[in-house]
Scaffold this motif. Sequence first.
Motif, short mmCIF file in Angstrom:
data_model
loop_
_atom_site.label_atom_id
_atom_site.label_comp_id
_atom_site.label_asym_id
_atom_site.label_seq_id
_atom_site.Cartn_x
_atom_site.Cartn_y
_atom_site.Cartn_z
N GLU A 148 0.80 -1.22 0.00
CA GLU A 148 0.00 0.00 0.00
C GLU A 148 0.84 1.28 0.00
N THR A 149 2.13 1.15 0.23
CA THR A 149 3.02 2.32 0.12
C THR A 149 3.97 2.21 -1.07
N MET A 150 4.03 1.03 -1.67
CA MET A 150 4.97 0.77 -2.77
C MET A 150 6.38 1.25 -2.38
N SER A 151 6.79 0.85 -1.19
CA SER A 151 8.08 1.29 -0.66
C SER A 151 8.82 0.10 -0.08
N ASP A 152 10.04 0.35 0.38
CA ASP A 152 10.83 -0.69 1.03
C ASP A 152 10.70 -0.62 2.55
N LEU A 153 9.54 -0.20 3.02
CA LEU A 153 9.26 -0.15 4.45
C LEU A 153 9.62 -1.50 5.07
N GLY A 154 10.50 -1.47 6.07
CA GLY A 154 10.99 -2.71 6.65
C GLY A 154 10.03 -3.36 7.61
N ASP A 155 9.52 -2.59 8.58
CA ASP A 155 8.60 -3.13 9.57
C ASP A 155 7.63 -2.02 9.98
N CYS A 156 6.34 -2.28 9.81
CA CYS A 156 5.34 -1.23 10.08
C CYS A 156 4.87 -1.22 11.52
N LEU A 157 5.21 -2.24 12.31
CA LEU A 157 4.67 -2.37 13.65
C LEU A 157 5.66 -2.02 14.77
N PHE A 158 6.93 -1.98 14.45
CA PHE A 158 7.94 -1.74 15.47
C PHE A 158 7.91 -0.27 15.87
N GLY A 159 7.69 -0.01 17.15
CA GLY A 159 7.47 1.36 17.60
C GLY A 159 8.71 2.17 17.90
N PHE A 160 9.89 1.60 17.73
CA PHE A 160 11.13 2.34 17.96
C PHE A 160 11.50 3.02 16.66
N LEU A 242 -2.19 5.70 -6.35
CA LEU A 242 -1.39 4.76 -7.13
C LEU A 242 -0.59 5.41 -8.25
N PRO A 243 -1.18 6.29 -9.06
CA PRO A 243 -0.36 6.92 -10.12
C PRO A 243 0.84 7.69 -9.56
N LYS A 244 0.62 8.42 -8.47
CA LYS A 244 1.71 9.18 -7.87
C LYS A 244 2.77 8.25 -7.29
N LEU A 245 2.32 7.17 -6.63
CA LEU A 245 3.26 6.23 -6.05
C LEU A 245 4.07 5.50 -7.12
N LEU A 246 3.41 5.16 -8.21
CA LEU A 246 4.10 4.51 -9.32
C LEU A 246 5.17 5.43 -9.91
N GLY A 247 4.81 6.71 -10.08
CA GLY A 247 5.77 7.68 -10.61
C GLY A 247 6.97 7.83 -9.70
N ARG A 248 6.71 7.87 -8.40
CA ARG A 248 7.81 7.99 -7.44
C ARG A 248 8.70 6.76 -7.46
N LYS A 249 8.06 5.59 -7.59
CA LYS A 249 8.82 4.33 -7.65
C LYS A 249 9.71 4.28 -8.88
#
Length: 253
Positions: A148-160, A242-249
């Motif tokens: 949903e972010t089209m990113s390399d987000l490593g972990d979405c739940l870790f609060g540190f 999605l179009p904006k995220l695709l362009g950024r990717k």
Amino acid sequence: MPERSRTHLLLIPSFNTGPKLVETVKGALEEWSPVWVVVDGSTDDSEKAVEALLPEHEGDLRILKLPVNSGKGSAVLQGTTEAVAQGYTHVLTMDADGQHASGSIRKFMEASQSKPETVVLGLPQFDSSAPLIRLRGRRIANWWARLETMSDLGDCLFGFRVYPAAPLIQVMQKTRWARRFDFDPEVAMRLIWRGHPPLNVPAPCRYFTKAEGGVSHFNYYRDNVLLTWMFTRLFLGFLLRLPKLLGRKLRSN
């Protein structure tokens, strides 16, 4: 005592974390200044031991008290709003239950200082104390977050993690959600949507047993339902972006 930062603040939200709270605060003060604790309507008097540290750490330690428990997101929002009012630009959030290692604080703050536009996300390094069911659920959540972010987000739940403070407030003011267990994943995703790239930094994570003083307010049914609803809600936002995220990717490749 570390030199007091004028830009980066360490924020510890806490609700009924018992003796682990003062242990966490002491470890944090050895690594960073200033440290603020937001007591989110606790009823176990865990903040008393922290209050005893105030005379020794005047100016480096502050306690904010909320009258009723409103959730981690609400506590972080209150603390961050006050931090911005006092001129701070970034906040590092750290759990009060001892799961996050204070030895990682400087590394995260330095990463944020070198790339202030990023969201510095902890990439948890689990040991054998991590419950298998939690790890499996985490993999599912991270798959959806990356989609949903089209990113390399490593972990979405870790609060540190370290947030740009003003953008964090802005994304939270635009939603009535992200106040409880959905806080960490939702704000990370929304900040990435806004153009703040994730910067993944490894950090150790340990789960403590009750015998070791560990405290968990996680409810498998309630919080997994909340997460499922969050990803469902945000999927529409993903489609619209999605179009904006695709362009950024494409530009980043």
